[in-house]
Design an enzyme around this catalytic site. Sequence first.
Site, mmCIF file in Angstrom:
data_model
loop_
_atom_site.group_PDB
_atom_site.id
_atom_site.type_symbol
_atom_site.label_atom_id
_atom_site.label_comp_id
_atom_site.label_asym_id
_atom_site.label_seq_id
_atom_site.Cartn_x
_atom_site.Cartn_y
_atom_site.Cartn_z
ATOM 1 N N ASP A 24 0.828 -1.207 0.000
ATOM 2 C CA ASP A 24 0.000 0.000 0.000
ATOM 3 C C ASP A 24 0.864 1.259 0.000
ATOM 4 O O ASP A 24 1.958 1.263 0.576
ATOM 5 C CB ASP A 24 -0.907 -0.025 1.243
ATOM 6 C CG ASP A 24 -2.082 0.924 1.117
ATOM 7 O OD1 ASP A 24 -2.275 1.507 0.032
ATOM 8 O OD2 ASP A 24 -2.821 1.076 2.111
ATOM 9 N N GLY A 27 0.288 5.466 -4.465
ATOM 10 C CA GLY A 27 -0.250 6.778 -4.853
ATOM 11 C C GLY A 27 0.367 7.882 -4.012
ATOM 12 O O GLY A 27 0.777 8.933 -4.541
ATOM 13 N N ARG A 28 0.457 7.656 -2.699
ATOM 14 C CA ARG A 28 1.032 8.674 -1.810
ATOM 15 C C ARG A 28 2.523 8.883 -2.106
ATOM 16 O O ARG A 28 3.030 9.988 -2.053
ATOM 17 C CB ARG A 28 0.813 8.278 -0.341
ATOM 18 C CG ARG A 28 -0.557 8.695 0.169
ATOM 19 C CD ARG A 28 -0.942 7.962 1.405
ATOM 20 N NE ARG A 28 -1.317 6.580 1.097
ATOM 21 C CZ ARG A 28 -1.480 5.626 2.002
ATOM 22 N NH1 ARG A 28 -1.276 5.906 3.269
ATOM 23 N NH2 ARG A 28 -1.857 4.427 1.627
ATOM 24 N N TRP A 29 3.203 7.793 -2.437
ATOM 25 C CA TRP A 29 4.626 7.909 -2.798
ATOM 26 C C TRP A 29 4.773 8.826 -4.018
ATOM 27 O O TRP A 29 5.640 9.705 -4.049
ATOM 28 C CB TRP A 29 5.201 6.524 -3.101
ATOM 29 C CG TRP A 29 6.671 6.536 -3.390
ATOM 30 C CD1 TRP A 29 7.687 6.365 -2.500
ATOM 31 C CD2 TRP A 29 7.291 6.762 -4.670
ATOM 32 N NE1 TRP A 29 8.902 6.468 -3.140
ATOM 33 C CE2 TRP A 29 8.680 6.711 -4.476
ATOM 34 C CE3 TRP A 29 6.796 7.003 -5.957
ATOM 35 C CZ2 TRP A 29 9.596 6.878 -5.515
ATOM 36 C CZ3 TRP A 29 7.701 7.180 -6.996
ATOM 37 C CH2 TRP A 29 9.085 7.106 -6.763
ATOM 38 N N HIS A 41 2.942 3.144 -8.957
ATOM 39 C CA HIS A 41 2.769 1.703 -9.200
ATOM 40 C C HIS A 41 4.003 1.130 -9.909
ATOM 41 O O HIS A 41 4.463 0.036 -9.593
ATOM 42 C CB HIS A 41 1.519 1.452 -10.048
ATOM 43 C CG HIS A 41 0.234 1.860 -9.379
ATOM 44 N ND1 HIS A 41 -0.044 1.539 -8.074
ATOM 45 C CD2 HIS A 41 -0.839 2.576 -9.827
ATOM 46 C CE1 HIS A 41 -1.236 2.032 -7.751
ATOM 47 N NE2 HIS A 41 -1.729 2.668 -8.792
ATOM 48 N N SER A 69 -7.227 -5.841 -6.136
ATOM 49 C CA SER A 69 -8.359 -6.390 -5.373
ATOM 50 C C SER A 69 -9.653 -6.298 -6.178
ATOM 51 O O SER A 69 -9.742 -5.540 -7.159
ATOM 52 C CB SER A 69 -8.518 -5.631 -4.054
ATOM 53 O OG SER A 69 -9.091 -4.367 -4.301
ATOM 54 N N ARG A 75 -11.462 2.200 -9.258
ATOM 55 C CA ARG A 75 -10.528 3.296 -9.597
ATOM 56 C C ARG A 75 -10.779 3.754 -11.039
ATOM 57 O O ARG A 75 -11.522 3.124 -11.776
ATOM 58 C CB ARG A 75 -9.093 2.809 -9.431
ATOM 59 C CG ARG A 75 -8.832 2.445 -7.989
ATOM 60 C CD ARG A 75 -7.391 2.176 -7.722
ATOM 61 N NE ARG A 75 -7.227 1.911 -6.304
ATOM 62 C CZ ARG A 75 -6.086 1.980 -5.648
ATOM 63 N NH1 ARG A 75 -4.996 2.292 -6.285
ATOM 64 N NH2 ARG A 75 -6.026 1.738 -4.361
ATOM 65 N N LEU A 135 10.413 -21.313 -4.033
ATOM 66 C CA LEU A 135 9.473 -20.324 -3.471
ATOM 67 C C LEU A 135 8.174 -20.386 -4.271
ATOM 68 O O LEU A 135 8.204 -20.331 -5.500
ATOM 69 C CB LEU A 135 10.066 -18.908 -3.583
ATOM 70 C CG LEU A 135 9.095 -17.758 -3.267
ATOM 71 C CD1 LEU A 135 8.737 -17.720 -1.787
ATOM 72 C CD2 LEU A 135 9.684 -16.407 -3.682
ATOM 73 N N ARG A 192 1.686 -5.022 6.117
ATOM 74 C CA ARG A 192 1.023 -3.949 5.363
ATOM 75 C C ARG A 192 1.848 -2.674 5.483
ATOM 76 O O ARG A 192 2.230 -2.273 6.581
ATOM 77 C CB ARG A 192 -0.400 -3.698 5.867
ATOM 78 C CG ARG A 192 -1.090 -2.629 5.020
ATOM 79 C CD ARG A 192 -2.563 -2.486 5.294
ATOM 80 N NE ARG A 192 -3.159 -1.614 4.291
ATOM 81 C CZ ARG A 192 -4.413 -1.664 3.870
ATOM 82 N NH1 ARG A 192 -5.231 -2.570 4.378
ATOM 83 N NH2 ARG A 192 -4.869 -0.827 2.960
ATOM 84 N N SER A 200 -8.395 -5.134 4.657
ATOM 85 C CA SER A 200 -8.919 -4.818 3.316
ATOM 86 C C SER A 200 -9.272 -6.055 2.481
ATOM 87 O O SER A 200 -8.866 -6.163 1.327
ATOM 88 C CB SER A 200 -7.938 -3.928 2.542
ATOM 89 O OG SER A 200 -7.777 -2.707 3.205
ATOM 90 N N GLU A 211 0.023 -13.402 12.299
ATOM 91 C CA GLU A 211 0.614 -12.254 12.993
ATOM 92 C C GLU A 211 0.632 -11.099 11.985
ATOM 93 O O GLU A 211 0.799 -11.320 10.778
ATOM 94 C CB GLU A 211 2.056 -12.572 13.407
ATOM 95 C CG GLU A 211 2.183 -13.685 14.405
ATOM 96 C CD GLU A 211 1.689 -13.285 15.792
ATOM 97 O OE1 GLU A 211 1.784 -12.101 16.147
ATOM 98 O OE2 GLU A 211 1.184 -14.169 16.510
HETATM 99 C C1 FPP Z 1 -1.791 0.210 -3.410
HETATM 100 O O1 FPP Z 1 -1.333 1.536 -3.435
HETATM 101 C C2 FPP Z 1 -1.226 -0.576 -4.501
HETATM 102 C C3 FPP Z 1 -1.936 -1.201 -5.482
HETATM 103 C C4 FPP Z 1 -3.405 -1.173 -5.537
HETATM 104 C C5 FPP Z 1 -1.280 -1.921 -6.587
HETATM 105 C C6 FPP Z 1 -0.086 -2.761 -6.211
HETATM 106 C C7 FPP Z 1 0.531 -3.188 -7.459
HETATM 107 C C8 FPP Z 1 1.838 -3.156 -7.726
HETATM 108 C C9 FPP Z 1 2.886 -2.727 -6.776
HETATM 109 C C10 FPP Z 1 2.228 -3.593 -9.089
HETATM 110 C C11 FPP Z 1 3.165 -4.741 -9.067
HETATM 111 C C12 FPP Z 1 2.558 -6.061 -9.042
HETATM 112 C C13 FPP Z 1 3.161 -7.151 -9.564
HETATM 113 C C14 FPP Z 1 2.547 -8.463 -9.367
HETATM 114 C C15 FPP Z 1 4.396 -7.094 -10.352
HETATM 115 P P1 FPP Z 1 -2.406 2.703 -3.602
HETATM 116 O O2 FPP Z 1 -2.569 3.003 -5.041
HETATM 117 O O3 FPP Z 1 -3.672 2.319 -2.901
HETATM 118 O O4 FPP Z 1 -1.683 3.871 -2.863
HETATM 119 P P2 FPP Z 1 -2.351 5.073 -2.053
HETATM 120 O O5 FPP Z 1 -3.157 4.437 -0.949
HETATM 121 O O6 FPP Z 1 -1.178 5.825 -1.544
HETATM 122 O O7 FPP Z 1 -3.184 5.837 -3.021
#
Ligand code: FPP
Length: 247
Positions: A24, A27-29, A41, A69, A75, A135, A192, A200, A211
């Site tokens: 998670d 977007g904030r990053w 992403h 999800s 979105r 793995l 998380r 979530s 845990e």
């Molecule tokens: C949540 O951050 C992140 C996601 C919904 C997408 C996660 C997907 C990746 C990292 C792509 C890589 C996946 C693979 C399998 C290679 P957010 O967008 O909810 O962030 P925010 O809460 O800051 O807006």
Amino acid sequence: MDYKELILKLDQTALPRHVAVIMDGNGRWARLHRMQRLKGHKKGVEAVRKLVEVSVEVGIKYLTIYAFSTENWRRSKLEVNYLLKLIMDSLVNEIEELDRNGVNIRFIGSRKELSDSYNHRVIDVCRKSWHNDRLYLNVAMNYGGRREILEAVQAICQDAQAGKIDLSMLSDEIMNDYLYTAGMPDPDLIIRTSGELRLSNFLVWQSAYSEYWFTEILWPDFDKAEFIRALLDYQNRERRFGARWKG
Ligand code: FPP
């Protein structure tokens, strides 16, 4: 302490067998770095690569990552399409390296909303890795814990109607066989990032005794050292699975 020093502190005999990660904060990053959300992403994929590398290095057996999800369809169309393509492209680009490292990759989730061609492509690419056993990497794609339970219940009802199972014999073990994670151990540790303290809809059934480890770090900044810190913290916990205190 850096990664190499931290790794020496790990007790190899007490590793979690299954680690699950809610990635998670992309977007904030991106906002923090004055970039478009989508760039967050993209950067997140690099963190996935590091996570997989460490898992192989330390000997984690099962790793599940929450990539998309059942709620993520809400979105913008632009973001949804970007994520679907990014996940597929990453899979295609990384499969040979994953295979070389003994990673067996599987997508878990509902196939319903994804196109047939997407689903076929995933199976085609993942199949190249199915002889591996170092793995087991699950990519939770169009995944929802409640959806998983509902689909399991539907399949159980169908099998009961067909006389294949006796409903009065239903047990945790039989339920496990109908989940996307059939044959895998429950997650011992769920991580998380980004400071959110929620599950979530992730691995709702399987997380009964997991845990949890939360970090403020945003997913694209999650590095190898932070993963080892999570593993070390896990190793300091006493898991009782509902049993009483010792002594
Ligand atoms: C949540 O951050 C992140 C996601 C919904 C997408 C996660 C997907 C990746 C990292 C792509 C890589 C996946 C693979 C399998 C290679 P957010 O967008 O909810 O962030 P925010 O809460 O800051 O807006």
